[in-house]
Design a protein around this motif. Structure first.
Motif, PDB file in Angstrom:
ATOM      1  N   THR A   1     -72.585  46.936  38.919  1.00  0.00           N
ATOM      2  CA  THR A   1     -72.479  48.230  38.240  1.00  0.00           C
ATOM      3  C   THR A   1     -73.475  48.293  37.088  1.00  0.00           C
ATOM      4  O   THR A   1     -73.964  47.269  36.618  1.00  0.00           O
ATOM      5  CB  THR A   1     -71.065  48.450  37.686  1.00  0.00           C
ATOM      6  OG1 THR A   1     -70.815  47.477  36.664  1.00  0.00           O
ATOM      7  CG2 THR A   1     -70.011  48.363  38.775  1.00  0.00           C
ATOM      8  N   SER A   2     -73.732  49.499  36.624  1.00  0.00           N
ATOM      9  CA  SER A   2     -74.655  49.665  35.498  1.00  0.00           C
ATOM     10  C   SER A   2     -74.106  48.989  34.241  1.00  0.00           C
ATOM     11  O   SER A   2     -74.862  48.407  33.461  1.00  0.00           O
ATOM     12  CB  SER A   2     -74.928  51.149  35.236  1.00  0.00           C
ATOM     13  OG  SER A   2     -73.732  51.841  34.975  1.00  0.00           O
ATOM     14  N   ILE A   3     -72.809  49.037  34.068  1.00  0.00           N
ATOM     15  CA  ILE A   3     -72.198  48.383  32.905  1.00  0.00           C
ATOM     16  C   ILE A   3     -72.448  46.882  32.947  1.00  0.00           C
ATOM     17  O   ILE A   3     -72.862  46.272  31.961  1.00  0.00           O
ATOM     18  CB  ILE A   3     -70.679  48.665  32.846  1.00  0.00           C
ATOM     19  CG1 ILE A   3     -70.424  50.134  32.541  1.00  0.00           C
ATOM     20  CG2 ILE A   3     -69.986  47.783  31.816  1.00  0.00           C
ATOM     21  CD1 ILE A   3     -68.973  50.544  32.666  1.00  0.00           C
ATOM     22  N   ASN A   4     -72.198  46.272  34.107  1.00  0.00           N
ATOM     23  CA  ASN A   4     -72.394  44.834  34.222  1.00  0.00           C
ATOM     24  C   ASN A   4     -73.870  44.457  34.177  1.00  0.00           C
ATOM     25  O   ASN A   4     -74.220  43.387  33.670  1.00  0.00           O
ATOM     26  CB  ASN A   4     -71.726  44.303  35.484  1.00  0.00           C
ATOM     27  CG  ASN A   4     -70.225  44.279  35.341  1.00  0.00           C
ATOM     28  OD1 ASN A   4     -69.695  44.177  34.242  1.00  0.00           O
ATOM     29  ND2 ASN A   4     -69.516  44.400  36.442  1.00  0.00           N
ATOM     30  N   ALA A   5     -74.732  45.324  34.673  1.00  0.00           N
ATOM     31  CA  ALA A   5     -76.171  45.076  34.584  1.00  0.00           C
ATOM     32  C   ALA A   5     -76.604  45.042  33.119  1.00  0.00           C
ATOM     33  O   ALA A   5     -77.369  44.172  32.709  1.00  0.00           O
ATOM     34  CB  ALA A   5     -76.955  46.130  35.354  1.00  0.00           C
ATOM     35  N   LEU A   6     -76.087  45.976  32.325  1.00  0.00           N
ATOM     36  CA  LEU A   6     -76.394  45.981  30.893  1.00  0.00           C
ATOM     37  C   LEU A   6     -75.872  44.720  30.212  1.00  0.00           C
ATOM     38  O   LEU A   6     -76.540  44.123  29.368  1.00  0.00           O
ATOM     39  CB  LEU A   6     -75.784  47.209  30.213  1.00  0.00           C
ATOM     40  CG  LEU A   6     -76.509  48.528  30.397  1.00  0.00           C
ATOM     41  CD1 LEU A   6     -75.653  49.677  29.887  1.00  0.00           C
ATOM     42  CD2 LEU A   6     -77.840  48.509  29.688  1.00  0.00           C
TER      43      LEU A   6
ATOM     44  N   GLU B   1     -69.098  55.852  29.192  1.00  0.00           N
ATOM     45  CA  GLU B   1     -68.923  55.756  30.641  1.00  0.00           C
ATOM     46  C   GLU B   1     -67.439  55.698  31.002  1.00  0.00           C
ATOM     47  O   GLU B   1     -67.011  56.319  31.965  1.00  0.00           O
ATOM     48  CB  GLU B   1     -69.657  54.537  31.190  1.00  0.00           C
ATOM     49  CG  GLU B   1     -69.657  54.516  32.695  1.00  0.00           C
ATOM     50  CD  GLU B   1     -70.713  53.640  33.295  1.00  0.00           C
ATOM     51  OE1 GLU B   1     -70.434  53.107  34.380  1.00  0.00           O
ATOM     52  OE2 GLU B   1     -71.784  53.478  32.709  1.00  0.00           O
TER      53      GLU B   1
ATOM     54  N   TYR C   1     -82.420  44.001  38.130  1.00  0.00           N
ATOM     55  CA  TYR C   1     -82.349  44.688  39.422  1.00  0.00           C
ATOM     56  C   TYR C   1     -83.420  44.220  40.405  1.00  0.00           C
ATOM     57  O   TYR C   1     -83.493  44.717  41.526  1.00  0.00           O
ATOM     58  CB  TYR C   1     -82.447  46.203  39.236  1.00  0.00           C
ATOM     59  CG  TYR C   1     -81.173  46.827  38.733  1.00  0.00           C
ATOM     60  CD1 TYR C   1     -80.017  46.816  39.497  1.00  0.00           C
ATOM     61  CD2 TYR C   1     -81.116  47.440  37.485  1.00  0.00           C
ATOM     62  CE1 TYR C   1     -78.842  47.390  39.045  1.00  0.00           C
ATOM     63  CE2 TYR C   1     -79.943  48.024  37.024  1.00  0.00           C
ATOM     64  CZ  TYR C   1     -78.818  47.994  37.813  1.00  0.00           C
ATOM     65  OH  TYR C   1     -77.656  48.569  37.361  1.00  0.00           O
TER      66      TYR C   1
ATOM     67  N   LEU D   1     -83.645  45.363  32.263  1.00  0.00           N
ATOM     68  CA  LEU D   1     -82.842  45.825  33.394  1.00  0.00           C
ATOM     69  C   LEU D   1     -83.664  45.790  34.679  1.00  0.00           C
ATOM     70  O   LEU D   1     -83.135  45.507  35.744  1.00  0.00           O
ATOM     71  CB  LEU D   1     -82.321  47.243  33.140  1.00  0.00           C
ATOM     72  CG  LEU D   1     -81.143  47.330  32.179  1.00  0.00           C
ATOM     73  CD1 LEU D   1     -80.834  48.777  31.836  1.00  0.00           C
ATOM     74  CD2 LEU D   1     -79.921  46.647  32.742  1.00  0.00           C
ATOM     75  N   ASP D   2     -84.964  46.074  34.583  1.00  0.00           N
ATOM     76  CA  ASP D   2     -85.825  45.982  35.763  1.00  0.00           C
ATOM     77  C   ASP D   2     -85.786  44.578  36.347  1.00  0.00           C
ATOM     78  O   ASP D   2     -85.760  44.396  37.558  1.00  0.00           O
ATOM     79  CB  ASP D   2     -87.267  46.358  35.427  1.00  0.00           C
ATOM     80  CG  ASP D   2     -87.459  47.850  35.239  1.00  0.00           C
ATOM     81  OD1 ASP D   2     -86.543  48.611  35.586  1.00  0.00           O
ATOM     82  OD2 ASP D   2     -88.531  48.252  34.758  1.00  0.00           O
TER      83      ASP D   2
END
Length: 75
Positions: A20-25, A63, A39, A35-36
């Motif tokens: 998820t975006s949260i966990n990626a952050l 969020e 991902y 972040l790149d």
């Protein structure tokens, strides 16, 4: 999702779980990378665009608030 679990990392790496975006952050901040990079979009680990912990808390709260509103609309 508990990012402290080795199984969680494995599940994400093997496509059994979605990052998820949260966990990626959280991961980007934890490992001090972009972040790149998280991902797999770049080999550049430059983290100059990462947000600080205070900003991360704000993003996560927004969020969560948005998710709650969407769930309430479904009820």
């Amino acid at each position: 999702m508990d990012l402290k679990s080795h199984g969680t990392y494995s599940d994400i790496e093997h496509g059994k779980n979605i990052l998820t975006s949260i966990n990626a952050l959280k991961l980007a901040n934890l490992y001090n990378v972009s972040l790149d990079y998280i991902y797999g979009l770049s080999n550049n680990k430059d983290n100059k665009n990462l947000i600080n912990n205070k900003e991360l808390d704000t993003v996560l709260k927004m969020e969560l608030h948005t998710t709650v509103k969407r769930l309430q609309a479904l009820i």
